[in-house]
Every structure is written in structure tokens, then in C-alpha cells.
Design a protein around this motif. Structure first.
Motif, PDB file in Angstrom:
ATOM      1  N   GLU A 373       0.835  -1.196   0.000  1.00  0.00           N
ATOM      2  CA  GLU A 373       0.000   0.000   0.000  1.00  0.00           C
ATOM      3  C   GLU A 373       0.872   1.250   0.000  1.00  0.00           C
ATOM      4  O   GLU A 373       0.549   2.251  -0.651  1.00  0.00           O
ATOM      5  CB  GLU A 373      -0.924  -0.014   1.216  1.00  0.00           C
ATOM      6  CG  GLU A 373      -1.969  -1.121   1.179  1.00  0.00           C
ATOM      7  CD  GLU A 373      -2.838  -1.134   2.420  1.00  0.00           C
ATOM      8  OE1 GLU A 373      -2.691  -0.206   3.251  1.00  0.00           O
ATOM      9  OE2 GLU A 373      -3.663  -2.052   2.577  1.00  0.00           O
ATOM     10  N   ALA A 374       1.990   1.199   0.757  1.00  0.00           N
ATOM     11  CA  ALA A 374       2.921   2.333   0.760  1.00  0.00           C
ATOM     12  C   ALA A 374       3.528   2.531  -0.630  1.00  0.00           C
ATOM     13  O   ALA A 374       3.640   3.666  -1.113  1.00  0.00           O
ATOM     14  CB  ALA A 374       4.018   2.088   1.797  1.00  0.00           C
ATOM     15  N   LEU A 375       3.906   1.426  -1.291  1.00  0.00           N
ATOM     16  CA  LEU A 375       4.496   1.514  -2.630  1.00  0.00           C
ATOM     17  C   LEU A 375       3.486   2.084  -3.619  1.00  0.00           C
ATOM     18  O   LEU A 375       3.848   2.854  -4.519  1.00  0.00           O
ATOM     19  CB  LEU A 375       4.970   0.133  -3.086  1.00  0.00           C
ATOM     20  CG  LEU A 375       5.690   0.070  -4.433  1.00  0.00           C
ATOM     21  CD1 LEU A 375       6.976   0.895  -4.384  1.00  0.00           C
ATOM     22  CD2 LEU A 375       5.995  -1.383  -4.820  1.00  0.00           C
ATOM     23  N   ASP A 376       2.231   1.741  -3.427  1.00  0.00           N
ATOM     24  CA  ASP A 376       1.183   2.275  -4.297  1.00  0.00           C
ATOM     25  C   ASP A 376       1.113   3.800  -4.168  1.00  0.00           C
ATOM     26  O   ASP A 376       0.937   4.505  -5.163  1.00  0.00           O
ATOM     27  CB  ASP A 376      -0.160   1.644  -3.915  1.00  0.00           C
ATOM     28  CG  ASP A 376      -1.265   2.003  -4.895  1.00  0.00           C
ATOM     29  OD1 ASP A 376      -1.112   1.712  -6.091  1.00  0.00           O
ATOM     30  OD2 ASP A 376      -2.270   2.579  -4.446  1.00  0.00           O
ATOM     31  N   GLY A 380       2.484   6.669  -7.136  1.00  0.00           N
ATOM     32  CA  GLY A 380       1.325   7.326  -7.741  1.00  0.00           C
ATOM     33  C   GLY A 380       0.374   6.329  -8.359  1.00  0.00           C
ATOM     34  O   GLY A 380      -0.144   6.542  -9.454  1.00  0.00           O
ATOM     35  N   LYS A 381       0.172   5.198  -7.651  1.00  0.00           N
ATOM     36  CA  LYS A 381      -0.757   4.136  -8.077  1.00  0.00           C
ATOM     37  C   LYS A 381      -0.324   3.497  -9.400  1.00  0.00           C
ATOM     38  O   LYS A 381      -1.145   3.222 -10.273  1.00  0.00           O
ATOM     39  CB  LYS A 381      -2.186   4.656  -8.172  1.00  0.00           C
ATOM     40  CG  LYS A 381      -2.726   5.207  -6.865  1.00  0.00           C
ATOM     41  CD  LYS A 381      -4.194   5.524  -6.937  1.00  0.00           C
ATOM     42  CE  LYS A 381      -4.701   6.057  -5.611  1.00  0.00           C
ATOM     43  NZ  LYS A 381      -4.478   5.136  -4.483  1.00  0.00           N
ATOM     44  N   ASP A 382       0.971   3.241  -9.529  1.00  0.00           N
ATOM     45  CA  ASP A 382       1.494   2.522 -10.691  1.00  0.00           C
ATOM     46  C   ASP A 382       1.301   1.030 -10.446  1.00  0.00           C
ATOM     47  O   ASP A 382       2.122   0.365  -9.820  1.00  0.00           O
ATOM     48  CB  ASP A 382       2.989   2.850 -10.866  1.00  0.00           C
ATOM     49  CG  ASP A 382       3.588   2.165 -12.096  1.00  0.00           C
ATOM     50  OD1 ASP A 382       2.889   1.348 -12.711  1.00  0.00           O
ATOM     51  OD2 ASP A 382       4.763   2.443 -12.412  1.00  0.00           O
ATOM     52  N   GLN A 383       0.174   0.504 -10.935  1.00  0.00           N
ATOM     53  CA  GLN A 383      -0.183  -0.882 -10.654  1.00  0.00           C
ATOM     54  C   GLN A 383       0.818  -1.874 -11.243  1.00  0.00           C
ATOM     55  O   GLN A 383       1.044  -2.941 -10.671  1.00  0.00           O
ATOM     56  CB  GLN A 383      -1.592  -1.177 -11.190  1.00  0.00           C
ATOM     57  CG  GLN A 383      -2.683  -0.489 -10.403  1.00  0.00           C
ATOM     58  CD  GLN A 383      -2.681  -0.927  -8.950  1.00  0.00           C
ATOM     59  OE1 GLN A 383      -2.808  -2.115  -8.644  1.00  0.00           O
ATOM     60  NE2 GLN A 383      -2.494   0.028  -8.050  1.00  0.00           N
ATOM     61  N   GLU A 384       1.396  -1.546 -12.378  1.00  0.00           N
ATOM     62  CA  GLU A 384       2.365  -2.458 -12.980  1.00  0.00           C
ATOM     63  C   GLU A 384       3.559  -2.663 -12.049  1.00  0.00           C
ATOM     64  O   GLU A 384       4.011  -3.794 -11.836  1.00  0.00           O
ATOM     65  CB  GLU A 384       2.832  -1.903 -14.322  1.00  0.00           C
ATOM     66  CG  GLU A 384       3.779  -2.848 -15.070  1.00  0.00           C
ATOM     67  CD  GLU A 384       4.177  -2.314 -16.438  1.00  0.00           C
ATOM     68  OE1 GLU A 384       5.059  -2.919 -17.055  1.00  0.00           O
ATOM     69  OE2 GLU A 384       3.593  -1.292 -16.870  1.00  0.00           O
ATOM     70  N   ALA A 388       4.405  -6.155  -9.903  1.00  0.00           N
ATOM     71  CA  ALA A 388       5.709  -6.794 -10.093  1.00  0.00           C
ATOM     72  C   ALA A 388       6.432  -6.941  -8.767  1.00  0.00           C
ATOM     73  O   ALA A 388       7.049  -7.979  -8.488  1.00  0.00           O
ATOM     74  CB  ALA A 388       6.550  -5.968 -11.066  1.00  0.00           C
ATOM     75  N   ALA A 389       6.374  -5.904  -7.923  1.00  0.00           N
ATOM     76  CA  ALA A 389       7.001  -5.983  -6.604  1.00  0.00           C
ATOM     77  C   ALA A 389       6.339  -7.054  -5.746  1.00  0.00           C
ATOM     78  O   ALA A 389       7.009  -7.813  -5.040  1.00  0.00           O
ATOM     79  CB  ALA A 389       6.927  -4.631  -5.906  1.00  0.00           C
ATOM     80  N   SER A 390       4.997  -7.140  -5.789  1.00  0.00           N
ATOM     81  CA  SER A 390       4.268  -8.139  -5.004  1.00  0.00           C
ATOM     82  C   SER A 390       4.683  -9.556  -5.402  1.00  0.00           C
ATOM     83  O   SER A 390       4.906 -10.419  -4.551  1.00  0.00           O
ATOM     84  CB  SER A 390       2.764  -7.951  -5.204  1.00  0.00           C
ATOM     85  OG  SER A 390       2.035  -8.961  -4.544  1.00  0.00           O
ATOM     86  N   ALA A 391       4.802  -9.799  -6.718  1.00  0.00           N
ATOM     87  CA  ALA A 391       5.206 -11.127  -7.189  1.00  0.00           C
ATOM     88  C   ALA A 391       6.632 -11.450  -6.755  1.00  0.00           C
ATOM     89  O   ALA A 391       6.929 -12.586  -6.346  1.00  0.00           O
ATOM     90  CB  ALA A 391       5.084 -11.190  -8.711  1.00  0.00           C
ATOM     91  N   ALA A 412       8.819   7.934  -8.812  1.00  0.00           N
ATOM     92  CA  ALA A 412       8.014   8.535  -7.745  1.00  0.00           C
ATOM     93  C   ALA A 412       7.561   9.911  -8.213  1.00  0.00           C
ATOM     94  O   ALA A 412       8.363  10.858  -8.216  1.00  0.00           O
ATOM     95  CB  ALA A 412       8.836   8.642  -6.467  1.00  0.00           C
ATOM     96  N   PRO A 413       6.300  10.047  -8.611  1.00  0.00           N
ATOM     97  CA  PRO A 413       5.838  11.316  -9.199  1.00  0.00           C
ATOM     98  C   PRO A 413       5.876  12.488  -8.227  1.00  0.00           C
ATOM     99  O   PRO A 413       5.993  13.633  -8.645  1.00  0.00           O
ATOM    100  CB  PRO A 413       4.393  11.010  -9.618  1.00  0.00           C
ATOM    101  CG  PRO A 413       4.300   9.516  -9.649  1.00  0.00           C
ATOM    102  CD  PRO A 413       5.253   9.025  -8.621  1.00  0.00           C
ATOM    103  N   SER A 414       5.753  12.226  -6.917  1.00  0.00           N
ATOM    104  CA  SER A 414       5.643  13.335  -5.968  1.00  0.00           C
ATOM    105  C   SER A 414       6.868  14.231  -5.978  1.00  0.00           C
ATOM    106  O   SER A 414       6.759  15.450  -5.832  1.00  0.00           O
ATOM    107  CB  SER A 414       5.417  12.785  -4.547  1.00  0.00           C
ATOM    108  OG  SER A 414       6.508  11.960  -4.163  1.00  0.00           O
ATOM    109  N   ASP A 415       8.054  13.645  -6.130  1.00  0.00           N
ATOM    110  CA  ASP A 415       9.257  14.487  -6.191  1.00  0.00           C
ATOM    111  C   ASP A 415      10.118  14.170  -7.410  1.00  0.00           C
ATOM    112  O   ASP A 415      11.292  14.526  -7.455  1.00  0.00           O
ATOM    113  CB  ASP A 415      10.089  14.335  -4.914  1.00  0.00           C
ATOM    114  CG  ASP A 415      10.578  12.910  -4.708  1.00  0.00           C
ATOM    115  OD1 ASP A 415      10.080  12.003  -5.409  1.00  0.00           O
ATOM    116  OD2 ASP A 415      11.458  12.708  -3.854  1.00  0.00           O
ATOM    117  N   LYS A 416       9.494  13.458  -8.405  1.00  0.00           N
ATOM    118  CA  LYS A 416      10.151  13.174  -9.679  1.00  0.00           C
ATOM    119  C   LYS A 416      11.530  12.528  -9.468  1.00  0.00           C
ATOM    120  O   LYS A 416      12.562  12.988  -9.956  1.00  0.00           O
ATOM    121  CB  LYS A 416      10.293  14.458 -10.511  1.00  0.00           C
ATOM    122  CG  LYS A 416       8.951  15.031 -10.950  1.00  0.00           C
ATOM    123  CD  LYS A 416       9.126  16.277 -11.781  1.00  0.00           C
ATOM    124  CE  LYS A 416       7.802  16.721 -12.403  1.00  0.00           C
ATOM    125  NZ  LYS A 416       6.709  16.858 -11.438  1.00  0.00           N
TER     126      LYS A 416
END
Length: 616
Positions: A373-376, A380-384, A388-391, A412-416
């Protein structure tokens, strides 16, 4: 016992009175006058009536007394305790049925025998001394004695001896306490067994009389602190004075909480002082085993266990944990330790600071949060990336991989910023894993700059020919697979050679740059523009049907016509010709581009500044 009976009739009373009168009459008695005789007769009648009344009352009192004596005799015989009367020689003069049962004989045969002969040989002197003390002091004497065995059994009695009046002997009460004595013996044996068991495993036992403060300490209890047997003391203060001053308030508070029934058991870890002055950690546990009717504690039993070695290990682990945390915090990479469920157990300073700096304080980035959830949130909700990290994490936890790393850095879109994600197994019993986010923004920026140089036309900013064709091939494959519409436009600037010849190549470059800006302003975000060569460009329109593609192409033509460029203070107008092709039976982008190129040829020869659609 015989009782004197009053005369029951007037005749009997009169006969008795006449006999007594004859005995009182003297020989010189004189005769009475008539008046005197009459008065005497009246008085005699009155006395007779009085005597009759008195006789009735006496008969009623006699009946009540006889009834009371009978009831007393029944109570005496059937009393639950043995009642005996002894003469001055200690012989039994009277006893009830319970007393006969305790002595183990028939009442008639027991009368006249000495009570002392039924006392056990070991305790007979005690009984004799009690009789003597009772006779001298006149006070009641009491103790517990054992009677002689009846078969294999020994009867224990509680005996009370009181003197009878006029030095005629003693009154004795016997109460059977055999069952209680056996239960006490069993309890003592049980206590001895568990004390021995606790001593065998190293536990020190304490047994506290809460009301008196007296404590019985086991031998092992004193040995825990280096004291010899019975050297430790016998009071609760002997325990509390040896508790470390920093721990004592907490120990007393826990103890009071249990004594007042606010806690089920007393459990406390504290330091106790040894005989040599050193300190030892002990685990003290106890419980109240007896309370009075008012709920006040009467007795409490507990144990002390040496946990010094465990405490030393815990302290060593704390030191190691602090060292590990210091090492973690010194690393520039962001590190988190997860359990097998993916929950965050530990983080380093870089991880925490990143979360705070990027407004993720409320996100599940900290201890107890879910890493995925933190990685999500970070991506920025990059599901791909998250999938991949979950697998990869699942593969490491399952033991299929010792390490895992995402093939490409995630963004990481928040700080590019760009990060490399690595997963490493700890290989411990808890099956923990370590996640690291290594900042590779500098490397990724340089890589993207390099890719830009290779994939972007440096003059116009359009995609390079090779990059455009590669992307177009992927897009046509996707369109064919999913049966999606696709259009391609071939664009060529009209009379571009004349612009170069008239205004120079620098002006021609400005025109090309202005052209790409104008076309890009018309295109959608999903559309692509690439420079095929010279003044020739191609535009790829994914998921676009023929009608929509032709409309967009016409907007390009119109926009270019009204958007001349400025060069050296001169406005340079120009136009563009477009050939369009819509995906139909083509299986490659080269084939589709050939159709569009044919349409462009017709547009050029048809007068330029126009759109032609390729023939399928």
C-alpha cells in the motif's frame, strides 16, 4: 435418680398433717372455746386450700423438670462430640455414645476404666500433665492428642478438660479431628512435593502470612541471592529491603494491585540484592491462596526465578538492535524490514525522512503499515510496478528466490525521483525480508538524456526515424491483436527547397521547428510525430478511424497555412501536403506507411496543400 413426690390427694395430706400434729401436742393442752374452735377451723380450711394450690404448682414443675431431664439425656447421648466425666483417679464415671465410639468400646464396659489408657503411649504424659494443670489452676485445658490405634487407623481428637466442682473430677470433651489432620498431612506432603519440584528447577518459594507479615522462604530462595539456609530472614520486609530502589515502587504497586484483587496474579521482574552487594534479576510470581470472609488476603504463595542470564541476553539484543539501527540509519538507501505478511517492522532514517518530506506521514509507510500500500502511494498508483514488486516479494518469501530486483527503476511522481527496488531474504525463523529503495535519479536522468539524444530529432524535437518506426510497429501489432482502428499520416512541406534557396538553410530549420510545434499542438497526447527525413514527417494516430483521422489531418493543414514563422524580421508562410492511410489488411507498419506515401504522392501532384487518402 429418685425424686421425692408431694402428696397427691387431700387424704394423704391430712394424714401427714395429723401425724405431725400429734407429735407437737403436749400433755398440758387446754380445751378451746367454741368461738376459738370455729375460728381455728376457718384458718385450717384456708391453709388447706393454699396447700392444694401449692401442690398443683409443684406437680406441674415436676413434670417440666422430668421432661427437661429426658431431653438433656438425649442431647448428651447423641451429641456429635464425646462427653465424659472422670473421677479424681481419671476413671470414667459417665460418657455419651459419641465418646464410647471414639474410644472404640461399649459404654457399659468403658465405665470405670481410665481415660489415659486410651491415649497413645507417646502422648499419655501430655494428658496427665493437662489433668494436673486443670486441677491446680481450675482453668480449662486443651490440645490435640492421638488415641490408640483401632486396627490400622489412628484417631486424632481435640480434647478440652474442665474441673468439676467440689474436687470430684473432670469434665472432658473429645472432638474427632482425624479427617482434618489427614488433610493437613496431605497438604503438607503436597506442599513439600511442589517445593522440592520448584527447588529442583531453581525456583525460590515464599509463603507469606499477609496479616502478620511473616514469610517462610524455601532453602533455594536464599541461595538465589547467596544466603545460607534461614539466613535471608522470615519477614516480608526482608524481601522488600533487598529490592533495587528503582524497582521497588513498581513491585509494591503490582503487589498491592493483586492483594486488592485488581489483578488476577502478581507478576513482576525486578532486581534483588545479593549477599555480596551485587544485583540479580528475578521473575517474581505469586497469588493469594486464602482470603477472609471480608475479602482481605490472608495467605499468599509465590516463587522467584533467576532471570539474570535472560536479562543479559535481552540487553545484548538491545545493544545489537541499536547498533543495527545505527547502521541502517547511516545508509543513504531507504530500507524497511517486512514480515511475511508484508507489514513494516522496521525502517531507517532515510525511509522515514522521505515519507515525511513527501507528505506520506499518514500513508502506511511506517511500522505496522502494509508495504505494498505504501508503494502504491509512492509510485502514484502505478499498478504495474506494485504487481511486479508483489510477485517478487512472494517469490522471496516462498524461498524460490534469494533476491529480487525490479528490472527497471520505478518512478516517484511526488518528487520526480527514480528508485531501484531490491528484495532480500533475511533467512531467520520469522522469515523477514529487507526492502531497499536506492535513489538512482541522477543515473536515470543521464540515461533518459542519452535516450533522448538517440530517439529524438535534435533539430525539431520530433521522434527520430528509428524510434518512430519501432514504436509504430508495436502499435500496429497491438491494433491488429485487439482489432483496434489505426491511421498514419505522411506529411511533406510544400516547396521547402525554395525556402532554403530564398531565405537560407537557417530559415529552413526555423520553419521545420515551427512546423513540428504547430502539428504537436493539434495532436492528442496518445498521437506520435516522427521525422522520416528532410522535410518529410509521419504521424501515428492510435485507436483512430478513417473519419476522425481525416478530420485531424485537415486541421493540421489549416493550422500550418495560418501559422507562418518569423525569421530575421520576415514572415515566412508555408504549407503542407498529407497522405493518409487507415489500417485494413496490412500486417506491418511499413506496408501501411507505403499506402500513406502513395496518397502523399497524389496530394503533391494534385496541387499540394491538401489531403489525399490512400487506396486500400
Amino acid at each position: 435418680m429418685a425424686y421425692r413426690r408431694n402428696p397427691s390427694t387431700i387424704g394423704e395430706l391430712r394424714d401427714a398433717a395429723g401425724k405431725r400434729l400429734l407429735g407437737r401436742m403436749s400433755s398440758d393442752a387446754t380445751a378451746l372455746t367454741l368461738v376459738q374452735a370455729q375460728k381455728l377451723f376457718e384458718e385450717l380450711e384456708v391453709h388447706q386450700i393454699e396447700l392444694e394450690l401449692q401442690n398443683e404448682h409443684l406437680n406441674a414443675a415436676r413434670a417440666q423438670l422430668e421432661m427437661a431431664l429426658n431431653q438433656s439425656s438425649e442431647l448428651y447421648d447423641f451429641a456429635p462430640v464425646g462427653i465424659l466425666s472422670l473421677d479424681l483417679n481419671g476413671a470414667i464415671t459417665k460418657l455419651n455414645l459419641a465418646g464410647a465410639s471414639l474410644l472404640g468400646g461399649e459404654r457399659a464396659r468403658l465405665l470405670g476404666s481410665r481415660l489415659g489408657s486410651y491415649i497413645s503411649d507417646e502422648e499419655r504424659p501430655v494428658f496427665a500433665a493437662m489433668l494436673e494443670r486443670c486441677a491446680k489452676s481450675g482453668d480449662v485445658q486443651g490440645c490435640e492428642l492421638a488415641l490408640k490405634k483401632q486396627g490400622r487407623l489412628v484417631t486424632h481428637v481435640q480434647i478440652k478438660i474442665a474441673p468439676l466442682g467440689d474436687d470430684v473430677g473432670w469434665q472432658v470433651i473429645l472432638m474427632d479431628v482425624t479427617d482434618r489432620r489427614e488433610m493437613e498431612a496431605q497438604l503438607r506432603a503436597s506442599e513439600e512435593r511442589w517445593k522440592l519440584a520448584l527447588d529442583a528447577v531453581g525456583d525460590g518459594v515464599w509463603d507469606w502470612n499477609v496479616q502478620t507479615g511473616e514469610v517462610v522462604y524455601s532453602k533455594r530462595f536464599g541461595q538465589l541471592f547467596g544466603f545460607a539456609d534461614a539466613e535471608y530472614g522470615r519477614h516480608i520486609e526482608d524481601m522488600t529491603t533487598h529490592i533495587h530502589p528503582d524497582d521497588k515502587p513498581r513491585v509494591i504497586a503490582d503487589l498491592q494491585a493483586h492483594l486488592s484483587a485488581n489483578s488476577a496474579v502478581f507478576v513482576n521482574e525486578h532486581r534483588g540484592q545479593c549477599k555480596d552487594g551485587s544485583w540479580k534479576w528475578v521473575l517474581s510470581r505469586g497469588t493469594v491462596v486464602s482470603r477472609g470472609e471480608d475479602g482481605k488476603p490472608l495467605r499468599m504463595i509465590g516463587t522467584n526465578v533467576d532471570i539474570t542470564h535472560r536479562k543479559q541476553i535481552e540487553e545484548a539484543l538491545r545493544v545489537a538492535s541499536r547498533f543495527q539501527q545505527a547502521v541502517f540509519d547511516s545508509l543513504a538507501a531507504q530500507i524497511a524490514v517486512l514480515d511475511r505478511r508484508g507489514l513494516v517492522l522496521q525502517t531507517n532514517a532515510a525511509w522515514r525522512q522521505y515519507a515525511i518530506d513527501n507528505g506520506l506521514a499518514d500513508a502506511p509507510c511506517f511500522v505496522g503499515g502494509n508495504y505494498l500500500e505504501a508503494l502504491d502511494c509512492i509510485t502514484g498508483k502505478d499498478q504495474e510496478t506494485v504487481l511486479a514488486a508483489s510477485a517478487g516479494i512472494a517469490s522471496v518469501i516462498a524461498g524460490e528466490l534469494a533476491h529480487f530486483q525490479l528490472p527497471q527503476p520505478f518512478f516517484a511522481p511526488s518528487d520526480k525521483r527514480w528508485f531501484i527496488l531490491k528484495v532480500t531474504a533475511v533467512h531467520d525463523a520469522a522469515e523477514r525480508i529487507v526492502i531497499s529503495h536506492e535513489d538512482v535519479t541522477g543515473i536515470k536522468t543521464a540515461e533518459l538524456a542519452s535516450l533522448t539524444l538517440a530517439n529524438i530529432d535534435t533539430l525539431t524535437g520530433a521522434l527520430s526515424r528509428r524510434n518512430f518506426l519501432n514504436l509504430a510497429e508495436h502499435e500496429i501489432t497491438r491494433s491488429i491483436r485487439y482489432e483496434l482502428p489505426l491511421m498514419v499520416l505522411m506529411l511533406d512541406l510544400d516547396h521547402f527547397k525554395l525556402i532554403n534557396d530564398r531565405h537560407g538553410h537557417a530559415a529552413g530549420d526555423v520553419v521545420l521547428q515551427g512546423f513540428v510545434r504547430t502539428v504537436s499542438a493539434v495532436l492528442r497526447e496518445s498521437d506520435l510525430i516522427g521525422r522520416i527525413g528532410g522535410e518529410e514527417f509521419a504521424v501515428l494516430l492510435p485507436n483512430t478511424a478513417l473519419e476522425g483521422g481525416c478530420a485531424l489531418a485537415q486541421r493540421i493543414i489549416d493550422s500550418v497555412r495560418v501559422s507562418p514563422v518569423e525569421f530575421d524580421g520576415e514572415r515566412i508562410p508555408y504549407t503542407v501536403s498529407i497522405g493518409a492511410a487507415c489500417l485494413s489488411n496490412e500486417t506491418s507498419f511499413a506496408a501501411l506507411l507505403g499506402v500513406a506515401d502513395g496518397a502523399l504522392y497524389r496530394a503533391k501532384h494534385g496541387g499540394r496543400n491538401r489531403l489525399e487518402v490512400g487506396l486500400q
